[in-house]
Scaffold this motif. Structure first.
Motif, PDB file in Angstrom:
ATOM      1  N   LEU A  12       0.836  -1.204   0.000  1.00  0.00           N
ATOM      2  CA  LEU A  12       0.000   0.000   0.000  1.00  0.00           C
ATOM      3  C   LEU A  12       0.872   1.256   0.000  1.00  0.00           C
ATOM      4  CD1 LEU A  12      -2.750  -1.154   2.493  1.00  0.00           C
ATOM      5  CD2 LEU A  12      -3.055  -0.690   0.058  1.00  0.00           C
ATOM      6  N   HIS A  13       1.966   1.237   0.761  1.00  0.00           N
ATOM      7  CA  HIS A  13       2.914   2.356   0.750  1.00  0.00           C
ATOM      8  C   HIS A  13       3.494   2.551  -0.648  1.00  0.00           C
ATOM      9  CE1 HIS A  13       3.520   4.092   4.701  1.00  0.00           C
ATOM     10  NE2 HIS A  13       3.360   2.906   5.231  1.00  0.00           N
ATOM     11  N   ILE A  14       3.838   1.444  -1.285  1.00  0.00           N
ATOM     12  CA  ILE A  14       4.414   1.529  -2.629  1.00  0.00           C
ATOM     13  C   ILE A  14       3.407   2.173  -3.589  1.00  0.00           C
ATOM     14  CG2 ILE A  14       5.228   0.199  -4.629  1.00  0.00           C
ATOM     15  CD1 ILE A  14       6.404  -1.847  -2.606  1.00  0.00           C
ATOM     16  N   TYR A  16       0.910   4.130  -2.868  1.00  0.00           N
ATOM     17  CA  TYR A  16       0.718   5.531  -2.491  1.00  0.00           C
ATOM     18  C   TYR A  16       1.854   6.395  -3.039  1.00  0.00           C
ATOM     19  CZ  TYR A  16       0.621   9.758   0.328  1.00  0.00           C
ATOM     20  OH  TYR A  16       0.623  11.064   0.720  1.00  0.00           O
ATOM     21  N   HIS A  17       3.080   5.980  -2.816  1.00  0.00           N
ATOM     22  CA  HIS A  17       4.219   6.797  -3.243  1.00  0.00           C
ATOM     23  C   HIS A  17       4.398   6.793  -4.763  1.00  0.00           C
ATOM     24  CE1 HIS A  17       5.587   8.022   0.662  1.00  0.00           C
ATOM     25  NE2 HIS A  17       5.346   6.803   1.101  1.00  0.00           N
ATOM     26  N   ALA A  18       4.057   5.666  -5.391  1.00  0.00           N
ATOM     27  CA  ALA A  18       4.172   5.596  -6.854  1.00  0.00           C
ATOM     28  C   ALA A  18       3.100   6.456  -7.534  1.00  0.00           C
ATOM     29  CB  ALA A  18       4.064   4.155  -7.331  1.00  0.00           C
ATOM     30  N   GLU A  30      14.375   3.317   1.941  1.00  0.00           N
ATOM     31  CA  GLU A  30      14.580   4.373   2.937  1.00  0.00           C
ATOM     32  C   GLU A  30      13.249   4.872   3.488  1.00  0.00           C
ATOM     33  OE1 GLU A  30      18.746   6.045   1.005  1.00  0.00           O
ATOM     34  OE2 GLU A  30      16.944   7.286   0.898  1.00  0.00           O
ATOM     35  N   GLU A  31      12.312   5.073   2.593  1.00  0.00           N
ATOM     36  CA  GLU A  31      10.989   5.548   3.003  1.00  0.00           C
ATOM     37  C   GLU A  31      10.318   4.528   3.920  1.00  0.00           C
ATOM     38  OE1 GLU A  31       9.097   8.069   3.037  1.00  0.00           O
ATOM     39  OE2 GLU A  31       7.135   7.159   3.355  1.00  0.00           O
ATOM     40  N   LEU A  32      10.420   3.255   3.560  1.00  0.00           N
ATOM     41  CA  LEU A  32       9.781   2.212   4.358  1.00  0.00           C
ATOM     42  C   LEU A  32      10.464   2.057   5.713  1.00  0.00           C
ATOM     43  CD1 LEU A  32       9.104  -0.238   1.432  1.00  0.00           C
ATOM     44  CD2 LEU A  32       7.356   0.773   2.901  1.00  0.00           C
ATOM     45  N   ARG A  34      11.743   4.435   7.387  1.00  0.00           N
ATOM     46  CA  ARG A  34      11.220   5.567   8.145  1.00  0.00           C
ATOM     47  C   ARG A  34       9.915   5.183   8.851  1.00  0.00           C
ATOM     48  NH1 ARG A  34       8.329  10.276   7.327  1.00  0.00           N
ATOM     49  NH2 ARG A  34       7.313   9.443   5.488  1.00  0.00           N
ATOM     50  N   HIS A  35       9.156   4.291   8.221  1.00  0.00           N
ATOM     51  CA  HIS A  35       7.897   3.828   8.800  1.00  0.00           C
ATOM     52  C   HIS A  35       8.101   2.590   9.673  1.00  0.00           C
ATOM     53  CE1 HIS A  35       5.218   6.462   6.563  1.00  0.00           C
ATOM     54  NE2 HIS A  35       5.814   6.138   5.433  1.00  0.00           N
ATOM     55  N   GLY A  36       9.347   2.159   9.845  1.00  0.00           N
ATOM     56  CA  GLY A  36       9.626   1.013  10.702  1.00  0.00           C
ATOM     57  C   GLY A  36       9.597  -0.338   9.999  1.00  0.00           C
TER      58      GLY A  36
HETATM   59 ZN   LIG Z   1       5.148   5.985   3.032  1.00  0.00          ZN
END
Ligand SMILES: [Zn+2]
Length: 100
Positions: A12-14, A16-18, A30-32, A34-36
């Motif tokens: 879902l993060h991928i 969203y960012h894409a 790196e982004e992931l 940051r979210h742990g």
């Molecule tokens: Zn994210």
């Protein structure tokens, strides 16, 4: 089990960012982080590959600093899936987090 659940969140993060911008492997890691989420190339790249094969992401390879880098963007099918999932996330949040 935890990995399965995390992997769904990671996807879902991928998505969203894409949607927001072009993404690439290291940037996503790196982004992931940051979210742990600790995700290495051995998991991330096959995941990106699968999402591309499924028609949810589109990939463009470009050379940056003499290195080939794959950039991904969301496709209309990925966008439709993301929107569908947003509704489910909201529902899940209302029930599981807020207890309503
Ligand atoms: Zn994210």
């Amino acid at each position: 089990m935890i990995r399965d659940l995390e992997l769904a969140f990671i996807k879902l993060h991928i998505f969203y960012h894409a949607d927001k911008e072009e993404v690439f492997g290291i940037g996503l890691m790196e982004e992931l982080a940051r979210h742990g989420y600790e995700i290495g190339p051995g998991t991330l790249y096959p995941t990106l590959n699968k999402l591309e094969k499924g028609g949810f992401l589109i990939c463009e390879a470009r050379t940056v600093d003499h290195k080939q880098r794959k950039y991904y963007r969301i496709t209309p099918a990925g966008m439709a899936l993301l929107n569908q999932m947003k509704q489910k996330i909201e529902e899940l949040y209302e029930e599981v987090v807020k207890g309503q």
